[in-house]
Design a protein around this motif. Sequence first.
Motif, PDB file in Angstrom:
ATOM      1  N   LYS A  62       0.839  -1.193   0.000  1.00 26.84           N
ATOM      2  CA  LYS A  62       0.000   0.000   0.000  1.00 26.84           C
ATOM      3  C   LYS A  62       0.879   1.250   0.000  1.00 26.84           C
ATOM      4  CE  LYS A  62      -3.822  -2.179   2.432  1.00 26.84           C
ATOM      5  NZ  LYS A  62      -4.545  -2.255   3.708  1.00 26.84           N
ATOM      6  N   GLU A  63       0.458   2.252  -0.726  1.00 24.29           N
ATOM      7  CA  GLU A  63       1.187   3.522  -0.777  1.00 24.29           C
ATOM      8  C   GLU A  63       1.328   4.094   0.633  1.00 24.29           C
ATOM      9  OE1 GLU A  63       0.400   7.926  -2.538  1.00 24.29           O
ATOM     10  OE2 GLU A  63       0.055   6.254  -3.911  1.00 24.29           O
ATOM     11  N   GLY A  64       2.544   4.520   0.955  1.00 23.73           N
ATOM     12  CA  GLY A  64       2.832   5.108   2.257  1.00 23.73           C
ATOM     13  C   GLY A  64       3.295   4.115   3.301  1.00 23.73           C
ATOM     14  N   ASP A  65       3.158   2.820   3.035  1.00 26.33           N
ATOM     15  CA  ASP A  65       3.529   1.804   4.010  1.00 26.33           C
ATOM     16  C   ASP A  65       4.961   1.319   3.815  1.00 26.33           C
ATOM     17  OD1 ASP A  65       1.073   2.025   5.152  1.00 26.33           O
ATOM     18  OD2 ASP A  65       0.315   0.085   4.470  1.00 26.33           O
ATOM     19  N   LYS A  66       5.481   0.708   4.868  1.00 24.88           N
ATOM     20  CA  LYS A  66       6.838   0.170   4.869  1.00 24.88           C
ATOM     21  C   LYS A  66       6.912  -1.069   3.988  1.00 24.88           C
ATOM     22  CE  LYS A  66       7.978  -2.185   8.430  1.00 24.88           C
ATOM     23  NZ  LYS A  66       8.209  -2.598   9.803  1.00 24.88           N
ATOM     24  N   ILE A  67       8.063  -1.261   3.369  1.00 23.85           N
ATOM     25  CA  ILE A  67       8.352  -2.481   2.629  1.00 23.85           C
ATOM     26  C   ILE A  67       9.758  -2.923   2.995  1.00 23.85           C
ATOM     27  CG2 ILE A  67       9.051  -1.159   0.585  1.00 23.85           C
ATOM     28  CD1 ILE A  67       8.062  -3.569  -1.113  1.00 23.85           C
ATOM     29  N   LEU A  68       9.915  -4.196   3.298  1.00 23.45           N
ATOM     30  CA  LEU A  68      11.232  -4.774   3.579  1.00 23.45           C
ATOM     31  C   LEU A  68      11.673  -5.543   2.343  1.00 23.45           C
ATOM     32  CD1 LEU A  68      10.537  -6.198   7.147  1.00 23.45           C
ATOM     33  CD2 LEU A  68      11.533  -3.985   6.544  1.00 23.45           C
ATOM     34  N   LEU A  69      12.827  -5.203   1.809  1.00 21.77           N
ATOM     35  CA  LEU A  69      13.399  -5.891   0.654  1.00 21.77           C
ATOM     36  C   LEU A  69      14.535  -6.747   1.185  1.00 21.77           C
ATOM     37  CD1 LEU A  69      13.390  -2.729  -1.620  1.00 21.77           C
ATOM     38  CD2 LEU A  69      11.696  -4.571  -1.598  1.00 21.77           C
ATOM     39  N   LEU A  70      14.288  -8.048   1.323  1.00 24.54           N
ATOM     40  CA  LEU A  70      15.171  -8.936   2.065  1.00 24.54           C
ATOM     41  C   LEU A  70      15.794  -9.995   1.179  1.00 24.54           C
ATOM     42  CD1 LEU A  70      12.759  -9.502   5.076  1.00 24.54           C
ATOM     43  CD2 LEU A  70      14.659  -7.871   4.949  1.00 24.54           C
ATOM     44  N   MET A 127       5.436   3.266  -9.711  1.00 25.01           N
ATOM     45  CA  MET A 127       5.768   2.854  -8.346  1.00 25.01           C
ATOM     46  C   MET A 127       7.044   3.576  -7.956  1.00 25.01           C
ATOM     47  SD  MET A 127       4.889   0.489  -5.848  1.00 25.01           S
ATOM     48  CE  MET A 127       4.437  -1.118  -6.452  1.00 25.01           C
ATOM     49  N   SER A 128       7.043   4.138  -6.755  1.00 28.15           N
ATOM     50  CA  SER A 128       8.216   4.848  -6.252  1.00 28.15           C
ATOM     51  C   SER A 128       8.514   4.378  -4.832  1.00 28.15           C
ATOM     52  CB  SER A 128       7.953   6.359  -6.262  1.00 28.15           C
ATOM     53  OG  SER A 128       9.010   7.052  -5.650  1.00 28.15           O
ATOM     54  N   PHE A 129       9.775   4.010  -4.595  1.00 28.29           N
ATOM     55  CA  PHE A 129      10.216   3.592  -3.267  1.00 28.29           C
ATOM     56  C   PHE A 129      11.189   4.621  -2.715  1.00 28.29           C
ATOM     57  CE2 PHE A 129       9.484  -0.353  -5.615  1.00 28.29           C
ATOM     58  CZ  PHE A 129       8.632  -1.021  -4.765  1.00 28.29           C
ATOM     59  N   LYS A 130      11.045   4.950  -1.457  1.00 26.04           N
ATOM     60  CA  LYS A 130      12.029   5.767  -0.756  1.00 26.04           C
ATOM     61  C   LYS A 130      12.821   4.809   0.135  1.00 26.04           C
ATOM     62  CE  LYS A 130      12.525   9.760   2.257  1.00 26.04           C
ATOM     63  NZ  LYS A 130      11.795  10.787   3.036  1.00 26.04           N
ATOM     64  N   ASN A 139      17.554 -12.870   5.546  1.00 29.76           N
ATOM     65  CA  ASN A 139      16.803 -11.812   6.226  1.00 29.76           C
ATOM     66  C   ASN A 139      17.577 -10.512   6.392  1.00 29.76           C
ATOM     67  OD1 ASN A 139      14.348 -13.178   6.498  1.00 29.76           O
ATOM     68  ND2 ASN A 139      15.097 -14.252   8.290  1.00 29.76           N
ATOM     69  N   ASN A 140      18.553 -10.289   5.542  1.00 34.07           N
ATOM     70  CA  ASN A 140      19.248  -9.007   5.504  1.00 34.07           C
ATOM     71  C   ASN A 140      18.635  -8.207   4.368  1.00 34.07           C
ATOM     72  OD1 ASN A 140      21.246  -9.726   7.496  1.00 34.07           O
ATOM     73  ND2 ASN A 140      22.143 -11.017   5.924  1.00 34.07           N
ATOM     74  N   GLY A 141      18.622  -6.909   4.511  1.00 35.77           N
ATOM     75  CA  GLY A 141      18.072  -6.145   3.407  1.00 35.77           C
ATOM     76  C   GLY A 141      17.864  -4.687   3.692  1.00 35.77           C
ATOM     77  N   MET A 142      16.910  -4.138   2.977  1.00 38.09           N
ATOM     78  CA  MET A 142      16.685  -2.702   2.975  1.00 38.09           C
ATOM     79  C   MET A 142      15.281  -2.384   3.464  1.00 38.09           C
ATOM     80  SD  MET A 142      17.397  -0.157  -0.179  1.00 38.09           S
ATOM     81  CE  MET A 142      19.131  -0.065   0.177  1.00 38.09           C
ATOM     82  N   VAL A 143      15.190  -1.303   4.224  1.00 37.17           N
ATOM     83  CA  VAL A 143      13.899  -0.776   4.662  1.00 37.17           C
ATOM     84  C   VAL A 143      13.529   0.366   3.735  1.00 37.17           C
ATOM     85  CG1 VAL A 143      12.637   0.333   6.535  1.00 37.17           C
ATOM     86  CG2 VAL A 143      14.426  -1.336   7.055  1.00 37.17           C
ATOM     87  N   SER A 144      12.320   0.321   3.226  1.00 34.85           N
ATOM     88  CA  SER A 144      11.856   1.358   2.316  1.00 34.85           C
ATOM     89  C   SER A 144      10.414   1.713   2.638  1.00 34.85           C
ATOM     90  CB  SER A 144      11.943   0.879   0.866  1.00 34.85           C
ATOM     91  OG  SER A 144      13.268   0.537   0.536  1.00 34.85           O
ATOM     92  N   ILE A 145       9.967   2.785   2.037  1.00 33.92           N
ATOM     93  CA  ILE A 145       8.570   3.205   2.085  1.00 33.92           C
ATOM     94  C   ILE A 145       8.065   3.229   0.647  1.00 33.92           C
ATOM     95  CG2 ILE A 145       6.997   5.133   2.629  1.00 33.92           C
ATOM     96  CD1 ILE A 145       8.206   3.883   5.136  1.00 33.92           C
ATOM     97  N   ILE A 146       6.847   2.765   0.438  1.00 31.50           N
ATOM     98  CA  ILE A 146       6.239   2.905  -0.886  1.00 31.50           C
ATOM     99  C   ILE A 146       5.751   4.344  -0.968  1.00 31.50           C
ATOM    100  CG2 ILE A 146       4.437   2.124  -2.460  1.00 31.50           C
ATOM    101  CD1 ILE A 146       4.650  -0.637  -1.082  1.00 31.50           C
ATOM    102  N   ALA A 147       6.546   5.168  -1.606  1.00 33.50           N
ATOM    103  CA  ALA A 147       6.286   6.604  -1.635  1.00 33.50           C
ATOM    104  C   ALA A 147       5.094   6.949  -2.520  1.00 33.50           C
ATOM    105  CB  ALA A 147       7.533   7.348  -2.106  1.00 33.50           C
ATOM    106  N   ALA A 148       4.937   6.235  -3.621  1.00 27.58           N
ATOM    107  CA  ALA A 148       3.813   6.482  -4.521  1.00 27.58           C
ATOM    108  C   ALA A 148       3.500   5.201  -5.282  1.00 27.58           C
ATOM    109  CB  ALA A 148       4.137   7.602  -5.503  1.00 27.58           C
ATOM    110  N   LYS A 149       2.219   4.984  -5.522  1.00 28.92           N
ATOM    111  CA  LYS A 149       1.802   3.785  -6.255  1.00 28.92           C
ATOM    112  C   LYS A 149       0.557   4.105  -7.067  1.00 28.92           C
ATOM    113  CE  LYS A 149       0.079  -0.895  -5.598  1.00 28.92           C
ATOM    114  NZ  LYS A 149      -0.320  -1.909  -4.612  1.00 28.92           N
ATOM    115  N   LYS A 150       0.664   3.910  -8.375  1.00 28.32           N
ATOM    116  CA  LYS A 150      -0.468   4.011  -9.283  1.00 28.32           C
ATOM    117  C   LYS A 150      -0.471   2.710 -10.073  1.00 28.32           C
ATOM    118  CE  LYS A 150      -0.134   8.981  -9.564  1.00 28.32           C
ATOM    119  NZ  LYS A 150       0.271  10.133 -10.343  1.00 28.32           N
TER     120      LYS A 150
END
Length: 104
Positions: free
Chosen positions: A45-53, A73-76, A57-68
């Motif tokens: 969902k737009e605005g929610d956290k996403i874990l790219l693992l 799709m834009s990740f921060k 289980n190592n990885g990156m924390v991101s936010i779905i900044a925009a989604k249409k």
Amino acid sequence: MENQTLKIIIDAPQKKVWEILWSDASYQEWTSVFSPGSRAESDWKEGDKILLLDGNNNGMVSIIAAKKPYSFMSFKHLGEGYSQSFLTKINNSHQAKILIVNFA
């Protein structure tokens, strides 16, 4: 930090490309080329956290900044790691990387 842009043309319907990029099963398949066992943990969902693992289980924390859907799709990307203390630390930082996937 220098901005970089990469553009490619994919001869396929936008909906099909979207589903390959962001559905759980196919995301795991195409990202395994970079790191076996890769996956995304998110409600997508737009605005929610996403874990790219990775498989460990190592990885990156991101936010779905925009989604249409089927269009954009834009990740921060906030940083690597995903413990609560790490999230607090990066939320207080103004450094982030942005990935934008635009279907034109």
